[in-house]
Design a protein around this motif. Sequence first.
Motif, PDB file in Angstrom:
ATOM      1  N   UNK A  11      10.759  11.285  15.858  1.00  0.00           N
ATOM      2  CA  UNK A  11      10.784   9.935  15.320  1.00  0.00           C
ATOM      3  C   UNK A  11       9.963   8.989  16.168  1.00  0.00           C
ATOM      4  N   UNK A  12       9.729   9.330  17.411  1.00  0.00           N
ATOM      5  CA  UNK A  12       9.031   8.416  18.302  1.00  0.00           C
ATOM      6  C   UNK A  12       7.562   8.800  18.491  1.00  0.00           C
ATOM      7  N   UNK A  13       7.031   9.734  17.741  1.00  0.00           N
ATOM      8  CA  UNK A  13       5.618  10.089  17.861  1.00  0.00           C
ATOM      9  C   UNK A  13       4.761   8.951  17.316  1.00  0.00           C
ATOM     10  N   UNK A  14       3.565   8.752  17.853  1.00  0.00           N
ATOM     11  CA  UNK A  14       2.702   7.638  17.413  1.00  0.00           C
ATOM     12  C   UNK A  14       2.333   7.719  15.923  1.00  0.00           C
ATOM     13  N   UNK A  15       2.129   8.911  15.406  1.00  0.00           N
ATOM     14  CA  UNK A  15       1.781   9.036  13.991  1.00  0.00           C
ATOM     15  C   UNK A  15       2.930   8.577  13.101  1.00  0.00           C
ATOM     16  N   UNK A  16       4.119   8.983  13.439  1.00  0.00           N
ATOM     17  CA  UNK A  16       5.289   8.602  12.642  1.00  0.00           C
ATOM     18  C   UNK A  16       5.490   7.095  12.683  1.00  0.00           C
ATOM     19  N   UNK A  17       5.359   6.498  13.865  1.00  0.00           N
ATOM     20  CA  UNK A  17       5.542   5.047  13.994  1.00  0.00           C
ATOM     21  C   UNK A  17       4.467   4.283  13.213  1.00  0.00           C
ATOM     22  N   UNK A  18       3.263   4.793  13.232  1.00  0.00           N
ATOM     23  CA  UNK A  18       2.170   4.132  12.494  1.00  0.00           C
ATOM     24  C   UNK A  18       2.424   4.211  10.981  1.00  0.00           C
ATOM     25  N   UNK A  19       2.865   5.358  10.483  1.00  0.00           N
ATOM     26  CA  UNK A  19       3.183   5.495   9.065  1.00  0.00           C
ATOM     27  C   UNK A  19       4.317   4.561   8.674  1.00  0.00           C
ATOM     28  N   UNK A  20       5.289   4.449   9.551  1.00  0.00           N
ATOM     29  CA  UNK A  20       6.440   3.584   9.270  1.00  0.00           C
ATOM     30  C   UNK A  20       6.010   2.113   9.198  1.00  0.00           C
ATOM     31  N   UNK A  21       5.113   1.695  10.094  1.00  0.00           N
ATOM     32  CA  UNK A  21       4.622   0.311  10.067  1.00  0.00           C
ATOM     33  C   UNK A  21       3.825   0.035   8.783  1.00  0.00           C
ATOM     34  N   UNK A  22       2.997   0.994   8.377  1.00  0.00           N
ATOM     35  CA  UNK A  22       2.210   0.824   7.134  1.00  0.00           C
ATOM     36  C   UNK A  22       3.133   0.682   5.934  1.00  0.00           C
ATOM     37  N   UNK A  23       4.155   1.536   5.890  1.00  0.00           N
ATOM     38  CA  UNK A  23       5.101   1.458   4.780  1.00  0.00           C
ATOM     39  C   UNK A  23       5.816   0.104   4.763  1.00  0.00           C
ATOM     40  N   UNK A  24       6.250  -0.354   5.935  1.00  0.00           N
ATOM     41  CA  UNK A  24       6.947  -1.638   6.014  1.00  0.00           C
ATOM     42  C   UNK A  24       6.026  -2.780   5.594  1.00  0.00           C
ATOM     43  N   UNK A  29       4.488  -6.751   1.538  1.00  0.00           N
ATOM     44  CA  UNK A  29       3.446  -7.326   0.674  1.00  0.00           C
ATOM     45  C   UNK A  29       3.898  -7.296  -0.785  1.00  0.00           C
ATOM     46  N   UNK A  30       4.510  -6.192  -1.211  1.00  0.00           N
ATOM     47  CA  UNK A  30       5.006  -6.072  -2.579  1.00  0.00           C
ATOM     48  C   UNK A  30       6.076  -7.132  -2.871  1.00  0.00           C
ATOM     49  N   UNK A  31       6.997  -7.316  -1.935  1.00  0.00           N
ATOM     50  CA  UNK A  31       8.053  -8.317  -2.102  1.00  0.00           C
ATOM     51  C   UNK A  31       7.441  -9.725  -2.175  1.00  0.00           C
TER      52      UNK A  31
END
Length: 178
Positions: A11-24, A29-31
């Motif tokens: 959960x703390x890998x840089x790729x996972x964190x970057x994907x999570x930020x993009x999703x958020x 933006x949608x909201x």
Amino acid sequence: MGSKREFTLRMQTPQYLQQRRKFAAAFLAFIFILAAVDTAEAGKKEKPEKKVKKSDCGEWQWSVCVPTSGDCGLGTREGTRTGAECKQTMKTQRCKIPCNWKKQFGAECKYQFQAWGECDLNTALKTRTGSLKRALHNADCQKTVTISKPCGKLTKSKPQAESKKKKKEGKKQEKMLD
């Protein structure tokens, strides 16, 4: 406990964190867009439909076009209508009478004419008929008209002209033979 620790490390890998930020960011933006659209629609006032007034006024009746000067060109025509509650019962409108139209049958009527007929030797006149092609401003025009004009000089027929050419050609051949 080893599996829980692997899950936390993953959960703390840089790729996972970057994907999570993009999703958020995409979710926010949608909201935001949904909120903006909703406020724009709420801001629009519902306009009451305009009431359709039933007019007691009659249709406009137009006079013929009267040129300002001469027989053709720019001019005016007057319109009138009836009705108890009409705000305007008379008005003047600009109009134009084309100068190339035959004035003999009304300046607002244009006719398509046939070819001139043969000359009547008794009256020394030739005639042709025309059918209504176009009427300006709902003018009152005749459907067909007939005009006459003097025959003028009688022209020689073509066969005589051809015989003169033959005579000239014959003379040329005689000179060549001599």
